[in-house]
Design an enzyme around this catalytic site. Structure first.
Site, PDB file in Angstrom:
ATOM      1  N   SER A   1       0.350  -6.278   6.863  1.00 21.47           N
ATOM      2  CA  SER A   1       0.717  -6.127   8.272  1.00 21.47           C
ATOM      3  C   SER A   1       0.196  -4.786   8.757  1.00 21.47           C
ATOM      4  O   SER A   1       0.072  -3.837   7.970  1.00 21.47           O
ATOM      5  CB  SER A   1       2.235  -6.184   8.447  1.00 21.47           C
TER       6      SER A   1
ATOM      7  N   TYR B   1      10.362  -2.767   5.459  1.00 22.49           N
ATOM      8  CA  TYR B   1       9.212  -3.647   5.670  1.00 22.49           C
ATOM      9  C   TYR B   1       7.899  -2.865   5.642  1.00 22.49           C
ATOM     10  O   TYR B   1       6.919  -3.292   5.028  1.00 22.49           O
ATOM     11  CB  TYR B   1       9.375  -4.375   7.002  1.00 22.49           C
TER      12      TYR B   1
END
Length: 320
Positions: A214, A227
């Site tokens: 990501s 995350y």
């Protein structure tokens, strides 16, 4: 279509502040929209037609059919495992590779019905697919998943590590359980799946591994310490494994998506959409099919055989 069970959602990016509000966009909720592949063609000139992106495998399949008719020989289609493949980006990847001629194991954690639908769609196109329910953060589930693919098709040629979750919260308020759950699935899961699949790939000295990271792993994001750390870890892991396995002809790369169209983005108000799009130079959300197109290129296109250890951002220019 076969189904196996043992016990996925890929990531999210969040905007730090939108008029005092914080917004998190889960990538794995991205639906596969109508007109499959149309957006990928616009964004990736090298993949401007499906025939270019899949010419290698389709040529092999066509050749296999001819040879089989004349001499009883055949060329096997690549065997692919896609984790977290029941919806969103994972679903788009599974469909893209399945329609390109691969045999696809569709992994899911809880969404069994959705996973079955993905497999049925691949089979309707003439491909082969099976589903496997399992938690990739658990070693026994990963071993069972790999065994399922090998028992069905004899090997594993391509691994796409896509499964992931978010458990957002500011660092000062984040519970250890929130931290650990994200690290376990988003990072340890990638480690376990890669280690298991690579054992097979190393023996035959050939394989492709694509990790879905990501942009948050590159730039960080408030409220997503767990995350961001996991995805940054995936990026470092990708580069290290690429170095370790290069001598065995195993290519390892990462794809880092930004804001991807999803059920959530379709429900946002005009003011929120406007503020999000202002952060994206291309002025629009990405589509799951665009991510899938890039993954397909890295997975089966002969032109990607000299590419390894790289991180490909696909974010409309947001992090350039």
């Amino acid at each position: 279509m076969a189904t196996a069970t043992a016990a996925g959602c890929s990531g999210a990016v969040a905007l730090k502040s939108l008029g005092g509000r914080r917004l998190c966009i889960p990538q794995q909720l991205s639906p596969v929209l109508a007109g499959f592949g149309s957006h990928a063609a616009k964004s990736f000139p090298i993949l401007s037609t499906r025939s270019i992106a899949t010419s290698g495998i389709r040529a092999q399949v066509a050749t296999a059919e001819k040879v089989s008719a004349g001499a009883g020989q055949s060329v096997e289609s690549p065997v692919v495992i896609v984790t977290g493949a029941s919806r969103g980006i994972g679903k788009a990847i599974a469909l893209s590779l399945g329609k390109a001629g691969c045999k696809v194991l569709v992994n899911y954690a809880r969404s069994s019905k959705e996973a079955e639908e993905v497999s049925k769609e691949i089979e309707a196109f003439g491909g082969q697919a099976l589903t496997f329910g399992g938690d990739v953060s658990k070693e026994e589930d990963v071993e069972a998943m790999i065994k399922t693919a090998v028992d069905a098709w004899g090997t594993v040629d391509i691994l796409v590590n896509n499964a992931g979750i978010t458990r957002d919260g500011l660092l000062m308020r984040m519970k250890k359980s929130q931290w650990q759950e994200v690290i376990d699935l988003n990072l340890t899961g990638v480690f376990l799946c890669t280690q298991a699949a690579a054992k097979i790939m190393m023996k035959k000295k050939k394989g492709r591994i694509i990790n879905i990271a990501s942009v948050v792993g590159l730039v960080g994001n408030a409220g997503q310490a767990n995350y961001s750390a996991a995805k940054a870890g995936v990026i470092g892991f990708t580069k290290t494994v690429a170095r370790e396995y290069a001598s065995r002809n195993i290519n390892v790369n990462a794809v880092a998506p930004g804001f991807i169209s999803s059920d959530m983005t379709s429900k946002l108000g005009d003011d929120i959409n406007k503020k999000i799009l202002e952060t994206i130079p291309l002025g629009r959300y990405g589509q799951p099919e665009e991510v899938a197109g890039l993954v397909e290129f890295l997975a089966i296109n002969p032109a990607s055989s000299y590419v390894t250890g790289q991180v490909f951002t696909i974010d409309g220019g947001m992090t350039m």
